[in-house]
Design a protein around this motif. Structure first.
Motif, PDB file in Angstrom:
ATOM      1  N   LEU A 137       0.809  -1.221   0.000  1.00 31.91           N
ATOM      2  CA  LEU A 137       0.000   0.000   0.000  1.00 31.91           C
ATOM      3  C   LEU A 137       0.840   1.268   0.000  1.00 31.91           C
ATOM      4  CD1 LEU A 137      -2.796  -1.102   2.485  1.00 31.91           C
ATOM      5  CD2 LEU A 137      -3.027  -0.742   0.007  1.00 31.91           C
ATOM      6  N   TYR A 138       2.103   1.137   0.349  1.00 33.64           N
ATOM      7  CA  TYR A 138       3.022   2.273   0.349  1.00 33.64           C
ATOM      8  C   TYR A 138       3.271   2.695  -1.101  1.00 33.64           C
ATOM      9  CZ  TYR A 138       7.273   4.980   1.138  1.00 33.64           C
ATOM     10  OH  TYR A 138       8.209   5.978   1.177  1.00 33.64           O
ATOM     11  N   ARG A 139       3.208   3.981  -1.382  1.00 37.42           N
ATOM     12  CA  ARG A 139       3.376   4.451  -2.759  1.00 37.42           C
ATOM     13  C   ARG A 139       4.588   5.357  -2.960  1.00 37.42           C
ATOM     14  NH1 ARG A 139       0.842   0.683  -4.098  1.00 37.42           N
ATOM     15  NH2 ARG A 139      -1.351   0.631  -4.493  1.00 37.42           N
ATOM     16  N   GLN A 140       4.840   6.284  -2.014  1.00 35.61           N
ATOM     17  CA  GLN A 140       5.888   7.280  -2.232  1.00 35.61           C
ATOM     18  C   GLN A 140       6.433   7.767  -0.899  1.00 35.61           C
ATOM     19  OE1 GLN A 140       3.798  10.282  -4.394  1.00 35.61           O
ATOM     20  NE2 GLN A 140       2.694  11.032  -2.621  1.00 35.61           N
ATOM     21  N   PRO A 141       7.654   8.330  -0.920  1.00 38.20           N
ATOM     22  CA  PRO A 141       8.212   8.878   0.318  1.00 38.20           C
ATOM     23  C   PRO A 141       7.230   9.857   0.962  1.00 38.20           C
ATOM     24  CG  PRO A 141       9.904   8.799  -1.355  1.00 38.20           C
ATOM     25  CD  PRO A 141       8.592   8.447  -2.033  1.00 38.20           C
ATOM     26  N   ASP A 143       4.595   8.678   2.633  1.00 39.88           N
ATOM     27  CA  ASP A 143       3.415   7.875   2.948  1.00 39.88           C
ATOM     28  C   ASP A 143       3.511   7.236   4.332  1.00 39.88           C
ATOM     29  OD1 ASP A 143       2.222   8.414   0.532  1.00 39.88           O
ATOM     30  OD2 ASP A 143       2.430   6.388  -0.285  1.00 39.88           O
ATOM     31  N   ALA A 144       4.730   6.923   4.764  1.00 35.94           N
ATOM     32  CA  ALA A 144       4.901   6.243   6.050  1.00 35.94           C
ATOM     33  C   ALA A 144       4.311   7.064   7.189  1.00 35.94           C
ATOM     34  CB  ALA A 144       6.380   5.957   6.308  1.00 35.94           C
ATOM     35  N   GLU A 145       4.557   8.367   7.193  1.00 41.16           N
ATOM     36  CA  GLU A 145       4.038   9.214   8.262  1.00 41.16           C
ATOM     37  C   GLU A 145       2.517   9.207   8.286  1.00 41.16           C
ATOM     38  OE1 GLU A 145       6.361  10.436   6.082  1.00 41.16           O
ATOM     39  OE2 GLU A 145       8.108  10.826   7.333  1.00 41.16           O
ATOM     40  N   LYS A 146       1.901   9.184   7.121  1.00 41.04           N
ATOM     41  CA  LYS A 146       0.437   9.194   7.069  1.00 41.04           C
ATOM     42  C   LYS A 146      -0.131   7.814   7.404  1.00 41.04           C
ATOM     43  CE  LYS A 146      -3.416  11.014   4.539  1.00 41.04           C
ATOM     44  NZ  LYS A 146      -3.924  11.607   3.336  1.00 41.04           N
ATOM     45  N   ILE A 147       0.464   6.760   6.866  1.00 47.28           N
ATOM     46  CA  ILE A 147      -0.011   5.407   7.147  1.00 47.28           C
ATOM     47  C   ILE A 147       0.073   5.118   8.642  1.00 47.28           C
ATOM     48  CG2 ILE A 147       0.510   2.941   6.846  1.00 47.28           C
ATOM     49  CD1 ILE A 147       1.401   3.665   3.947  1.00 47.28           C
ATOM     50  N   CYS A 148       1.152   5.560   9.261  1.00 47.86           N
ATOM     51  CA  CYS A 148       1.419   5.232  10.672  1.00 47.86           C
ATOM     52  C   CYS A 148       1.015   6.342  11.632  1.00 47.86           C
ATOM     53  CB  CYS A 148       2.898   4.893  10.846  1.00 47.86           C
ATOM     54  SG  CYS A 148       3.404   3.464   9.877  1.00 47.86           S
ATOM     55  N   ARG A 149       0.143   7.233  11.217  1.00 48.28           N
ATOM     56  CA  ARG A 149      -0.175   8.402  12.038  1.00 48.28           C
ATOM     57  C   ARG A 149      -0.819   8.060  13.373  1.00 48.28           C
ATOM     58  NH1 ARG A 149      -3.715   8.205   7.814  1.00 48.28           N
ATOM     59  NH2 ARG A 149      -5.932   8.274   8.286  1.00 48.28           N
ATOM     60  N   LEU A 150      -1.469   6.935  13.498  1.00 47.51           N
ATOM     61  CA  LEU A 150      -2.050   6.536  14.777  1.00 47.51           C
ATOM     62  C   LEU A 150      -1.369   5.297  15.350  1.00 47.51           C
ATOM     63  CD1 LEU A 150      -5.960   6.896  14.826  1.00 47.51           C
ATOM     64  CD2 LEU A 150      -4.309   7.834  16.432  1.00 47.51           C
ATOM     65  N   ARG A 153       4.366   3.307  17.681  1.00 48.55           N
ATOM     66  CA  ARG A 153       5.620   2.982  16.994  1.00 48.55           C
ATOM     67  C   ARG A 153       6.438   1.947  17.754  1.00 48.55           C
ATOM     68  NH1 ARG A 153       6.805   7.059  12.838  1.00 48.55           N
ATOM     69  NH2 ARG A 153       4.736   7.829  12.354  1.00 48.55           N
ATOM     70  N   SER A 154       6.415   1.990  19.075  1.00 44.34           N
ATOM     71  CA  SER A 154       7.210   1.039  19.856  1.00 44.34           C
ATOM     72  C   SER A 154       6.689  -0.390  19.688  1.00 44.34           C
ATOM     73  CB  SER A 154       7.237   1.434  21.333  1.00 44.34           C
ATOM     74  OG  SER A 154       5.932   1.389  21.893  1.00 44.34           O
ATOM     75  N   ALA A 155       5.388  -0.555  19.456  1.00 47.10           N
ATOM     76  CA  ALA A 155       4.822  -1.902  19.291  1.00 47.10           C
ATOM     77  C   ALA A 155       5.307  -2.561  18.011  1.00 47.10           C
ATOM     78  CB  ALA A 155       3.295  -1.837  19.287  1.00 47.10           C
ATOM     79  N   CYS A 156       5.554  -1.759  16.988  1.00 46.95           N
ATOM     80  CA  CYS A 156       5.939  -2.291  15.687  1.00 46.95           C
ATOM     81  C   CYS A 156       7.384  -2.792  15.663  1.00 46.95           C
ATOM     82  CB  CYS A 156       5.730  -1.235  14.611  1.00 46.95           C
ATOM     83  SG  CYS A 156       5.105  -1.895  13.067  1.00 46.95           S
ATOM     84  N   VAL A 157       8.195  -2.298  16.589  1.00 54.12           N
ATOM     85  CA  VAL A 157       9.608  -2.679  16.590  1.00 54.12           C
ATOM     86  C   VAL A 157       9.984  -3.470  17.844  1.00 54.12           C
ATOM     87  CG1 VAL A 157      10.282  -0.786  15.073  1.00 54.12           C
ATOM     88  CG2 VAL A 157      10.310  -0.440  17.550  1.00 54.12           C
ATOM     89  N   PRO A 164       7.317  -2.674   8.806  1.00 61.02           N
ATOM     90  CA  PRO A 164       7.334  -2.869   7.348  1.00 61.02           C
ATOM     91  C   PRO A 164       7.151  -1.567   6.571  1.00 61.02           C
ATOM     92  CG  PRO A 164       5.280  -3.672   8.284  1.00 61.02           C
ATOM     93  CD  PRO A 164       6.171  -3.331   9.436  1.00 61.02           C
ATOM     94  N   VAL A 165       6.367  -0.655   7.114  1.00 59.82           N
ATOM     95  CA  VAL A 165       6.150   0.616   6.429  1.00 59.82           C
ATOM     96  C   VAL A 165       7.409   1.474   6.507  1.00 59.82           C
ATOM     97  CG1 VAL A 165       4.747   2.722   6.370  1.00 59.82           C
ATOM     98  CG2 VAL A 165       3.671   0.518   6.862  1.00 59.82           C
ATOM     99  N   GLY A 166       8.010   1.530   7.691  1.00 62.49           N
ATOM    100  CA  GLY A 166       9.247   2.291   7.849  1.00 62.49           C
ATOM    101  C   GLY A 166      10.362   1.750   6.978  1.00 62.49           C
TER     102      GLY A 166
END
Length: 178
Positions: A137-141, A143-150, A153-157, A164-166
């Protein structure tokens, strides 16, 4: 043969109901709008952003972002700090940080409850599939900030995992420079 239309429809229904519940619960927990809740999480992760940058990350125009930030400021959740050239940096107040942490905890609980219907193997498989779906679903630099806005972040790492988005964002930025 697998019915892709059915799977797509089920995915749509699941994402919609999860989105509705997450937005309702997080906005309740933070006593703000959905964009305000996202802004609190963004500023928890990246303090000192401008109004325009916060707006970009939560999907608002500059004028709508200014109104949203004004509301957060009136609630005592955000403060503005002057910077160079008339630029203003945004910071969470103590109350804003508490609200951001509360809404992330609430979001996490809603999502964990949804996953409780799956066994451990199914949750692991779903995690793998969601990572692949998010990467696609990621398209362009940016996008990560918008996809992950809610996102929490600590749970993902946690446990040495990579978001995966980062990672997709880093890969795109490297290939764009190369």
């Amino acid at each position: 043969m697998h019915d892709d239309f059915r799977t797509a429809n089920l995915l749509g229904a699941a994402t919609l109901v999860l989105s509705d519940v997450v937005v309702a619960e997080t906005t309740r927990a933070a006593s703000t709008s959905s964009s305000g809740a996202a802004a609190l999480v963004v500023l928890l992760t990246d303090p000192g952003l401008s109004v325009t940058e916060v707006g970009r990350r939560v999907g608002l125009s500059q004028s709508a972002a200014a109104r949203m930030v004004g509301g957060l400021e009136n609630q005592g959740l955000v403060s503005k700090e002057p910077s160079w050239g008339g630029w203003v940096r945004l910071r969470l107040s103590d109350l804003g940080e508490q609200a951001a942490r509360a809404l992330l905890a609430c979001r996490g609980e809603v999502l964990r409850q949804a996953l409780s219907h799956l066994d451990e193997g199914e949750r692991e498989q779903l995690g793998t599939l969601l990572s692949k779906l998010l990467t696609g679903l990621y398209r362009q630099p940016g996008d990560a900030e918008k996809i992950c806005r809610l996102c929490d972040r600590s749970a993902c790492v946690a446990g040495g995992e990579t978001c995966p988005v980062g990672q997709t964002d880093r890969n795109h930025r490297v290939s764009d420079r190369g």
